[in-house]
Motif scaffolding. Structure first.
Motif, PDB file in Angstrom:
ATOM      1  N   THR A  42       6.369  32.035 -14.399  1.00 28.34           N
ATOM      2  CA  THR A  42       5.782  31.919 -12.750  1.00 28.34           C
ATOM      3  C   THR A  42       5.637  30.630 -12.692  1.00 28.34           C
ATOM      4  OG1 THR A  42       4.399  34.062 -13.958  1.00 28.34           O
ATOM      5  CG2 THR A  42       4.300  33.009 -11.291  1.00 28.34           C
ATOM      6  N   LEU A  43       6.559  30.511 -11.244  1.00 30.13           N
ATOM      7  CA  LEU A  43       6.185  29.341 -10.358  1.00 30.13           C
ATOM      8  C   LEU A  43       5.942  30.188  -9.000  1.00 30.13           C
ATOM      9  CD1 LEU A  43      10.440  29.103 -11.024  1.00 30.13           C
ATOM     10  CD2 LEU A  43       8.141  27.835 -12.453  1.00 30.13           C
ATOM     11  N   TYR A  44       5.130  29.770  -8.554  1.00 34.13           N
ATOM     12  CA  TYR A  44       4.843  29.609  -7.096  1.00 34.13           C
ATOM     13  C   TYR A  44       4.243  28.216  -6.391  1.00 34.13           C
ATOM     14  CZ  TYR A  44       0.298  26.744  -9.109  1.00 34.13           C
ATOM     15  OH  TYR A  44      -0.375  26.139  -8.716  1.00 34.13           O
ATOM     16  N   GLY A  45       4.104  28.007  -4.846  1.00 32.07           N
ATOM     17  CA  GLY A  45       3.942  27.261  -4.109  1.00 32.07           C
ATOM     18  C   GLY A  45       5.580  26.953  -3.276  1.00 32.07           C
ATOM     19  N   ASP A  46       5.375  25.339  -3.298  1.00 30.83           N
ATOM     20  CA  ASP A  46       6.494  25.327  -2.348  1.00 30.83           C
ATOM     21  C   ASP A  46       7.971  25.616  -2.776  1.00 30.83           C
ATOM     22  OD1 ASP A  46       9.123  24.212  -0.638  1.00 30.83           O
ATOM     23  OD2 ASP A  46       7.017  21.818  -0.869  1.00 30.83           O
ATOM     24  N   ALA A  47       8.963  26.459  -1.971  1.00 32.08           N
ATOM     25  CA  ALA A  47       9.922  27.551  -2.913  1.00 32.08           C
ATOM     26  C   ALA A  47      10.679  26.070  -3.705  1.00 32.08           C
ATOM     27  CB  ALA A  47      10.446  28.079  -2.292  1.00 32.08           C
ATOM     28  N   SER A  48      10.880  25.044  -2.743  1.00 31.55           N
ATOM     29  CA  SER A  48      11.689  23.405  -2.848  1.00 31.55           C
ATOM     30  C   SER A  48      11.020  23.229  -3.700  1.00 31.55           C
ATOM     31  CB  SER A  48      11.783  22.967  -1.320  1.00 31.55           C
ATOM     32  OG  SER A  48      10.496  22.580  -0.943  1.00 31.55           O
ATOM     33  N   ASN A  49       9.753  23.169  -4.439  1.00 28.34           N
ATOM     34  CA  ASN A  49       9.416  22.623  -5.207  1.00 28.34           C
ATOM     35  C   ASN A  49       8.502  23.236  -5.507  1.00 28.34           C
ATOM     36  OD1 ASN A  49       8.643  20.204  -7.440  1.00 28.34           O
ATOM     37  ND2 ASN A  49       7.268  18.836  -5.856  1.00 28.34           N
TER      38      ASN A  49
END
Length: 86
Positions: A42-49
């Motif tokens: 699961t990833l979250y935050g700034d889409a580029s990083n």
């Protein structure tokens, strides 16, 4: 949990549901059809990083035929959930 799971599957026309929980709650959710997905990232935050969400394990409720057929792919994929964990 069962009522909410039924709502997601039957009333919301969702392809899948996603939640994060502690190990002590796994059985509670499993009884309502949720599956532990330890290889789901699961990833979250700034889409580029984006940042990895690693505080709790992900569980998925596979609702539609297309997600049931893609169960293995989804359960081991990276999923970006947006800028916030909530």
């Amino acid at each position: 949990v069962q009522v909410a799971s039924d709502l997601i599957k039957n009333e919301m026309s969702a392809d899948f549901g996603l939640l994060w929980t502690e190990p002590k709650n796994y059985d509670l959710y499993r009884r309502s059809g949720w599956e532990l997905t330890p290889n789901l990232v699961t990833l979250y935050g700034d889409a580029s990083n984006p940042k990895r969400y690693e505080d709790e394990a992900g569980m998925v409720l596979f609702c539609s035929d297309k997600t049931k057929e893609a169960r293995e792919t989804i359960a081991s994929s990276d999923i970006y959930i947006g800028t916030s964990k909530w």
